[in-house]
Design an enzyme around this catalytic site. Structure first.
Site, PDB file in Angstrom:
ATOM      1  N   LYS A  96       0.848  -1.192   0.000  1.00 57.22           N
ATOM      2  CA  LYS A  96       0.000   0.000   0.000  1.00 57.22           C
ATOM      3  C   LYS A  96       0.884   1.242   0.000  1.00 57.22           C
ATOM      4  O   LYS A  96       1.520   1.563   0.999  1.00 57.22           O
ATOM      5  CB  LYS A  96      -0.906   0.030   1.226  1.00 57.22           C
ATOM      6  CG  LYS A  96      -1.818   1.268   1.250  1.00 57.22           C
ATOM      7  CD  LYS A  96      -2.151   1.706   2.644  1.00 57.22           C
ATOM      8  CE  LYS A  96      -2.798   3.092   2.661  1.00 57.22           C
ATOM      9  NZ  LYS A  96      -1.907   4.161   2.188  1.00 57.22           N
ATOM     10  N   SER A 146       4.300   7.857  10.723  1.00 58.11           N
ATOM     11  CA  SER A 146       4.270   8.634  11.955  1.00 58.11           C
ATOM     12  C   SER A 146       3.953   7.752  13.158  1.00 58.11           C
ATOM     13  O   SER A 146       3.449   6.624  13.016  1.00 58.11           O
ATOM     14  CB  SER A 146       3.214   9.737  11.852  1.00 58.11           C
ATOM     15  OG  SER A 146       1.910   9.169  11.815  1.00 58.11           O
ATOM     16  N   GLU A 183       8.892   1.535  11.501  1.00 56.15           N
ATOM     17  CA  GLU A 183       9.857   2.633  11.568  1.00 56.15           C
ATOM     18  C   GLU A 183       9.041   3.914  11.615  1.00 56.15           C
ATOM     19  O   GLU A 183       8.381   4.284  10.644  1.00 56.15           O
ATOM     20  CB  GLU A 183      10.795   2.638  10.368  1.00 56.15           C
ATOM     21  CG  GLU A 183      11.980   3.577  10.570  1.00 56.15           C
ATOM     22  CD  GLU A 183      12.069   4.682   9.540  1.00 56.15           C
ATOM     23  OE1 GLU A 183      12.057   5.865   9.955  1.00 56.15           O
ATOM     24  OE2 GLU A 183      12.154   4.385   8.352  1.00 56.15           O
ATOM     25  N   CYS A 208      12.605  11.094   8.670  1.00 63.58           N
ATOM     26  CA  CYS A 208      12.633  10.753  10.094  1.00 63.58           C
ATOM     27  C   CYS A 208      14.032  10.820  10.684  1.00 63.58           C
ATOM     28  O   CYS A 208      14.191  10.983  11.887  1.00 63.58           O
ATOM     29  CB  CYS A 208      12.058   9.351  10.306  1.00 63.58           C
ATOM     30  SG  CYS A 208      10.318   9.204   9.866  1.00 63.58           S
TER      31      CYS A 208
END
Length: 483
Positions: free
Chosen positions: A173, A228, A249, A283
């Site tokens: 996805k 997130s 992650e 990130c």
């Protein structure tokens, strides 16, 4: 304008709904494509296809799977310019980073293909007579891969290459904001007769609907998701219904510690790169600086100059643009709100601090903030934009304590020419990664993982491969009678 379909069991198919998601170029605000909005019914079909293909794919010799994974990397290379252009169009990357991301994806497929012959088990002595203990490493099974918008090609490679080489099938996805590169990759899969039907499937739509349906599906054996912390929390909650393994992650708030013994030029150069890479939307980006008070004024001045020298613009219009747009209007508004909040709390904007001057697009000027305090929102919450706040410290103990005082734990960095200082920081910081006198970016043969709320499990290298494998222990009795 192109409308993308789903890809299930080796075929392009329509979704069970007639709703669509429009994809926007963040530099021009133009609609560039649209994807179908899949439903739970479509997820069920994709997972069923992956489940049906799992046994045959698992029994395919490892070396044959490795050849396919290698070939996928070669095919991306053959279409490199197309992937670069799509990355810039849908996500707003500058040319250098877009090109680098595609190169890294190519390298990732090739690197992972080499693991085909390296997946190993063990033979252990037993406590019983006439017995050996065999430990097998087997594919975990059907993988649900959820890809974020900020590195849609590289992180696709991270999930797909590792799943396929270990013998797992996958339902992928992509982000609803950046699906075009995943659609382009799917074309490469579709061209390859060597990939059995159902081994790779693509579904598009919202995380709240199909991401949840994928994570909670009883026939999915692992969810690997990059995104997130709130999104990761929802994935864990959904996966908990079936005790499905999660590989996450999540966000980061990387501290950069600059000691009195640092080479200021080195620190400024690499912190600038680490903050502004992907327009501050990674990130692992440096998110906050702690600089020794004795060099704070000089360091801040040079960092300000470095940020102010960066040029902004549509990355597809100019290969020389250093900084492109943020991915959406919401992201732009959130970044500016954090800067305004810091100003109200007493911090000082010494560079940038406002949206860009472009007539269109979601641009934000590279921003340096001094006089930030450790307890400010901008020092505690992930910014995810081209903004760096600076706090000072007197002792190394103070810097380490401030660096560790966070709910995140993905990456970190230290700048010093004193090896004793470096070793103290490396040993006492609680982060999955620490970069010493260099920019924040990982290697395919390393291990990318975080502490605390930055995730569970990890990716890259042999440890990343192991996350896609299950352990099967066999207690093998044999007859020792002599004829």
């Amino acid at each position: 304008m192109q409308t993308h379909q789903l890809y299930i069991n080796g075929e392009y198919v329509n979704a069970s709904s007639d709703e669509y998601i429009e994809i926007e170029n963040p530099a021009t605000e133009e609609t560039i494509s649209r994807t179908v909005k899949a439903t739970k019914e479509d997820v069920d079909k994709a997972v069923a296809a992956a489940s049906a293909a799992q046994k045959g794919w698992e029994l395919t010799p490892n070396i044959e799977r490795g050849k396919i994974v290698r070939a996928l990397g070669d095919k991306i290379e053959e279409n490199k310019d197309r992937f670069i252009d799509l990355l810039q169009e849908e996500q707003g990357k500058d040319y250098g980073l877009a090109s680098g991301e595609v190169d890294l994806a190519i390298d990732y497929f090739r690197y992972m293909s080499e693991w085909a012959r390296r997946i190993e088990g063990e033979i252990l002595p037993s406590d019983r007579e006439n017995e050996n203990i065999f430990i097998y490493k087997k594919p975990i099974g059907v993988v649900g891969g959820i890809v974020p918008w900020n590195f849609p090609v590289f992180i696709l490679a991270r999930k797909v290459a590792t799943a396929l080489v270990t013998g797992c099938t996958i339902v992928l996805k992509p982000s609803q904001q950046t699906p075009n590169t995943a659609v382009e990759f799917t074309k490469l899969i579709d061209e390859m007769d060597e990939v059995p039907k159902g081994v790779y499937n693509l579904i598009t739509g919202t995380g709240s609907e199909i991401g949840n349906a994928l994570a909670s599906h009883e026939n999915v054996d692992m969810i690997t998701m990059t995104g997130s912390v709130p999104a990761g929390t929802k994935v864990m909650e959904a996966a908990a219904q079936n005790i499905t393994k999660v590989n996450l992650e999540l966000g980061g708030k990387a501290p950069a510690i600059v000691t009195a013994n640092a080479d200021i030029d080195t620190a400024v150069k690499h912190i600038t790169t680490s903050r502004l890479a992907n327009n501050g939307q990674a990130c692992t980006n440096a998110e906050r600086v702690y600089v020794h008070e004795s060099i704070a004024e000089e360091f801040t001045k040079r960092l300000q100059e470095a940020f102010e020298q960066k040029t902004m613009g549509d990355p597809r219009a100019s290969k020389n643009a250093d900084v492109g747009p943020l991915v959406s209007k919401d992201r732009l508004d959130e970044v500016h709100a954090m800067v305004e909040s810091a100003k109200k709390d007493g911090a000082k904007v010494v560079a940038g601090g406002e949206p860009g001057d472009q007539n269109k697009g979601y641009f934000y000027k590279p921003t340096v903030i001094s006089n930030a305090r450790h307890d400010m929102e901008i020092m505690q919450e992930e910014i995810f934009g081209p903004v760096i706040p600076i706090d000072t410290f007197q002792t190394l103990d103070e810097a380490i304590e401030k660096g560790n005082d966070t709910v995140f734990g993905l990456s970190s960095s230290v700048y010093s020419e004193d090896m004793n200082e470096i070793m103290r920081v490396v040993n006492e910081l609680r982060f999955g990664e620490t970069y010493v006198n260099r920019e924040n970016f990982e290697a395919v043969q390393g291990y990318h993982a975080g502490f605390r709320k930055s995730g569970l499990g990890g990716a890259d290298g042999k440890h990343g491969v192991e996350d896609f494998l299950a352990t099967h222990v066999v207690y093998m009795q044999y007859n020792n009678e002599k004829n």
